[in-house]
Design a protein around this motif. Structure first.
Motif, mmCIF file in Angstrom:
data_model
loop_
_atom_site.group_PDB
_atom_site.id
_atom_site.type_symbol
_atom_site.label_atom_id
_atom_site.label_comp_id
_atom_site.label_asym_id
_atom_site.label_seq_id
_atom_site.Cartn_x
_atom_site.Cartn_y
_atom_site.Cartn_z
ATOM 1 N N CYS A 64 32.433 -43.598 21.945
ATOM 2 C CA CYS A 64 33.587 -43.960 22.782
ATOM 3 C C CYS A 64 34.297 -42.718 23.301
ATOM 4 N N ILE A 65 34.401 -41.701 22.467
ATOM 5 C CA ILE A 65 35.072 -40.466 22.881
ATOM 6 C C ILE A 65 34.286 -39.788 23.994
ATOM 7 N N VAL A 66 32.962 -39.769 23.880
ATOM 8 C CA VAL A 66 32.135 -39.152 24.923
ATOM 9 C C VAL A 66 32.309 -39.901 26.236
ATOM 10 N N GLU A 67 32.298 -41.238 26.183
ATOM 11 C CA GLU A 67 32.487 -42.035 27.406
ATOM 12 C C GLU A 67 33.871 -41.799 27.987
ATOM 13 N N LEU A 68 34.858 -41.724 27.113
ATOM 14 C CA LEU A 68 36.223 -41.486 27.568
ATOM 15 C C LEU A 68 36.352 -40.128 28.236
ATOM 16 N N LEU A 69 35.708 -39.117 27.678
ATOM 17 C CA LEU A 69 35.777 -37.780 28.266
ATOM 18 C C LEU A 69 35.097 -37.737 29.630
ATOM 19 N N THR A 70 33.952 -38.424 29.775
ATOM 20 C CA THR A 70 33.287 -38.436 31.087
ATOM 21 C C THR A 70 34.159 -39.148 32.117
ATOM 22 N N ALA A 97 37.406 -39.320 32.016
ATOM 23 C CA ALA A 97 38.537 -38.430 32.283
ATOM 24 C C ALA A 97 38.139 -37.342 33.266
ATOM 25 N N VAL A 98 36.941 -36.803 33.124
ATOM 26 C CA VAL A 98 36.474 -35.760 34.037
ATOM 27 C C VAL A 98 36.339 -36.315 35.458
ATOM 28 N N THR A 99 35.751 -37.498 35.596
ATOM 29 C CA THR A 99 35.612 -38.084 36.938
ATOM 30 C C THR A 99 36.980 -38.406 37.519
ATOM 31 N N PHE A 100 37.903 -38.857 36.687
ATOM 32 C CA PHE A 100 39.260 -39.139 37.182
ATOM 33 C C PHE A 100 39.919 -37.870 37.690
ATOM 34 N N ILE A 101 39.778 -36.790 36.942
ATOM 35 C CA ILE A 101 40.382 -35.527 37.361
ATOM 36 C C ILE A 101 39.746 -35.032 38.655
ATOM 37 N N GLU A 102 38.436 -35.230 38.798
ATOM 38 C CA GLU A 102 37.770 -34.816 40.030
ATOM 39 C C GLU A 102 38.291 -35.610 41.223
ATOM 40 N N LYS A 103 38.531 -36.899 41.033
ATOM 41 C CA LYS A 103 38.986 -37.750 42.141
ATOM 42 C C LYS A 103 40.501 -37.723 42.319
ATOM 43 N N LEU A 104 41.203 -37.106 41.394
ATOM 44 C CA LEU A 104 42.659 -37.118 41.431
ATOM 45 C C LEU A 104 43.199 -36.480 42.703
ATOM 46 N N GLU A 105 42.624 -35.360 43.125
ATOM 47 C CA GLU A 105 43.116 -34.672 44.316
ATOM 48 C C GLU A 105 42.981 -35.547 45.558
ATOM 49 N N SER A 106 41.862 -36.241 45.695
ATOM 50 C CA SER A 106 41.703 -37.112 46.860
ATOM 51 C C SER A 106 42.678 -38.286 46.800
ATOM 52 N N HIS A 107 42.905 -38.812 45.604
ATOM 53 C CA HIS A 107 43.880 -39.898 45.462
ATOM 54 C C HIS A 107 45.285 -39.413 45.802
#
Length: 163
Positions: A95-101, A103-113
């Motif tokens: 679950c932690i590994v899935e959560l971290l992935t 989180a990484v995708t969210f951070i990558e898309k955060l700027e566009s959002h």
């Protein structure tokens, strides 16, 4: 003289005392409901004040507990965690590994959002610009059609002249 003698007699004195007593009882009966309503009102007001005080004390205790937790959390965050890891049970590793992935995708898309959110107030201005551009395009289309007609007429005239 009769009036003067009447008032001095004990019979009429007793009558005037009784009249005064009746008047005082009537006054008491008029004032008693007001006193009762004021007493009830002040009692209810005191009851609600006590309840509000209890609620405020509960809120105060809750906020003090939150502040204590906040202080403890700040202390934990300020303290350096050199080569320390949080203990995570093995069942939660996936679950932690899935959560971290995620989180990484969210951070990558955060700027566009964020850029999308920043552009929301400018949408009305963009719509106005698009309207003006559309009207200019329509004017250019009309001018182009007129020019095309003139070119066709000129071409026909040239054919007639050469022929």
């Amino acid at each position: 003289s009769l009036d003067l003698t009447c008032r001095r007699t004990p019979c009429f004195a007793k009558f005037s005392e009784m009249e005064e007593m009746v008047n005082m009882e009537a006054e008491i009966n008029e004032v008693q409901p007001l006193l009762l309503s004021m007493t009830i009102g002040s009692t209810l007001q005191f009851y609600f004040i006590v309840k509000k005080c209890e609620i405020l004390q509960d809120m105060n205790r809750h906020l003090e507990a939150i502040l204590k937790e906040k202080r403890a959390l700040r202390k934990r965050l300020i303290k350096h965690r050199c080569q320390e890891t949080l203990p995570i049970e093995a069942t939660f590793h996936k679950c932690i590994v899935e959560l971290l992935t995620e989180a990484v995708t969210f951070i990558e898309k955060l700027e566009s959002h964020l850029q999308s959110v920043r552009s929301i107030p400018q949408i009305s201005h963009m719509m106005n610009n698009m309207d003006t551009i559309l009207s200019k395009t329509e004017v250019l289309m009309i001018e182009l059609e007129e020019l095309t007609e003139q070119i066709l007429k000129w071409e026909e005239l040239q054919k007639e002249v050469y022929s």
